[in-house]
Design an enzyme around this catalytic site. Structure first.
Site, PDB file in Angstrom:
ATOM      1  N   SER A  81     -30.775 -32.256  -2.809  1.00 45.13           N
ATOM      2  CA  SER A  81     -31.115 -33.643  -3.136  1.00 45.13           C
ATOM      3  C   SER A  81     -31.564 -33.794  -4.594  1.00 45.13           C
ATOM      4  O   SER A  81     -32.047 -32.845  -5.210  1.00 45.13           O
ATOM      5  CB  SER A  81     -32.237 -34.140  -2.229  1.00 45.13           C
ATOM      6  OG  SER A  81     -31.929 -33.887  -0.879  1.00 45.13           O
TER       7      SER A  81
HETATM    8  N1  SAH Z   1     -33.138 -30.173   1.898  1.00 44.58           N
HETATM    9  C1  SAH Z   1     -31.963 -29.565   1.295  1.00 44.58           C
HETATM   10  C2  SAH Z   1     -30.812 -30.521   1.104  1.00 44.58           C
HETATM   11  C3  SAH Z   1     -30.271 -30.926   2.389  1.00 44.58           C
HETATM   12  S1  SAH Z   1     -28.597 -31.431   2.482  1.00 44.58           S
HETATM   13  C4  SAH Z   1     -32.310 -28.875  -0.011  1.00 44.58           C
HETATM   14  O1  SAH Z   1     -33.458 -28.943  -0.465  1.00 44.58           O
HETATM   15  O2  SAH Z   1     -31.421 -28.237  -0.574  1.00 44.58           O
HETATM   16  C5  SAH Z   1     -28.611 -31.742   4.224  1.00 44.58           C
HETATM   17  C6  SAH Z   1     -28.491 -30.525   5.079  1.00 44.58           C
HETATM   18  O3  SAH Z   1     -28.628 -30.952   6.438  1.00 44.58           O
HETATM   19  C7  SAH Z   1     -27.146 -29.847   4.999  1.00 44.58           C
HETATM   20  O4  SAH Z   1     -27.310 -28.515   4.622  1.00 44.58           O
HETATM   21  C8  SAH Z   1     -26.574 -29.978   6.400  1.00 44.58           C
HETATM   22  O5  SAH Z   1     -25.810 -28.858   6.820  1.00 44.58           O
HETATM   23  C9  SAH Z   1     -27.827 -30.126   7.246  1.00 44.58           C
HETATM   24  N2  SAH Z   1     -27.648 -30.751   8.563  1.00 44.58           N
HETATM   25  C10 SAH Z   1     -26.778 -31.728   8.938  1.00 44.58           C
HETATM   26  N3  SAH Z   1     -26.920 -32.021  10.239  1.00 44.58           N
HETATM   27  C11 SAH Z   1     -27.905 -31.206  10.719  1.00 44.58           C
HETATM   28  C12 SAH Z   1     -28.503 -31.029  12.001  1.00 44.58           C
HETATM   29  N4  SAH Z   1     -28.128 -31.718  13.076  1.00 44.58           N
HETATM   30  N5  SAH Z   1     -29.483 -30.114  12.112  1.00 44.58           N
HETATM   31  C13 SAH Z   1     -29.898 -29.367  11.050  1.00 44.58           C
HETATM   32  N6  SAH Z   1     -29.361 -29.491   9.817  1.00 44.58           N
HETATM   33  C14 SAH Z   1     -28.386 -30.405   9.648  1.00 44.58           C
END
Ligand code: SAH
Length: 228
Positions: A81
């Protein structure tokens, strides 16, 4: 013989120190221009963003861009993000130092590291196994001992360690997942983007058995996907 080794060693040392200093100053500028100027005030959040080496959470080809005002690709069609959004969401959690925090969407592990600077224990769930594995290793190598990573479906939360003082969701579900609400402590706070293509960032507070929801700002996150 030792002289031959000393000179390249010295050069390596200089370039490492220079590289680290360069990222420190890029990080200071990021915090000043993108975080403080836009209204983030919490001193502890600002300190945490100055502390965590964001360039170590992006793929090597994006290292030089790690401190720009944008999300960046981290592989598997996912992104780390934008720094401001990380700061804003973290500030909304109002952490004091002892809390147990759940994050959904580990991604690179950057947000988890920021949380770990500010809370007691961080539990983070990532649905894509290779991202979870990489983040776990990265966080361990950086010395974080208060973060537990698991690969799994965030819709289920993490029952075993619930309830949580704070929950942060960094992918967007269509609505607030019931299990996450259940696993939020009385008096606890959840920050979550809700919606399909465009989303609203919401602050959810559990107060006296009731759930109070506040709209914060429109945002864009990757969708929260369901495990098949
Ligand atoms: N917080 C992260 C950025 C997140 S991007 C950072 O600091 O880098 C969002 C993430 O959510 C992705 O890696 C994606 O694979 C994950 N995601 C999507 N659906 C999900 C679910 N149902 N449970 C857990 N993770 C999920």
């Amino acid at each position: 013989m030792w002289k031959k080794l000393l000179f390249p060693g010295f050069l390596f040392f200089c370039s490492t120190v220079w590289g680290t200093e360069k990222f420190v100053s890029l990080r200071e500028r990021m915090v000043q221009e993108q975080i403080i100027k836009r209204g983030v005030k919490n001193e502890r959040v600002i300190e945490a963003l100055l502390e965590v080496p964001r360039h170590k959470f992006v793929p090597p080809e994006y290292r030089e861009l790690a401190y720009i005002d944008q999300p960046l690709p981290i592989g598997y069609n996912q992104t780390i993000s934008q720094p401001y959004i990380v700061a804003l969401m973290t500030e909304l959690l109002n952490l004091k130092g002892e809390e147990k925090v759940l994050e959904i969407g580990t991604g690179s592990g950057y947000q988890a590291a920021v949380l770990a600077e500010l809370a007691g224990e961080v539990y983070t769930i990532e649905i894509l196994e290779p991202l979870a594995r990489d983040a776990e290793k990265r966080l361990k190598d950086l010395g974080y001992q208060n973060i537990k990573v698991k690969s799994g479906d965030g819709f289920l939360g993490w029952e075993e360690f619930s309830p949580f003082d704070a929950i942060i969701v960094t992918c967007a579900p269509g609505e607030i997942p019931a299990k996450l609400l259940e696993q939020l402590k009385e008096g606890g706070r959840m920050v979550i983007p809700v919606g399909e293509r465009f989303q609203e960032l919401k602050l959810v507070i559990k107060e006296k058995g009731k759930v109070v929801i506040k709209d914060i700002i429109p945002v864009r996150f990757v969708p929260m996907i369901r495990k098949k």
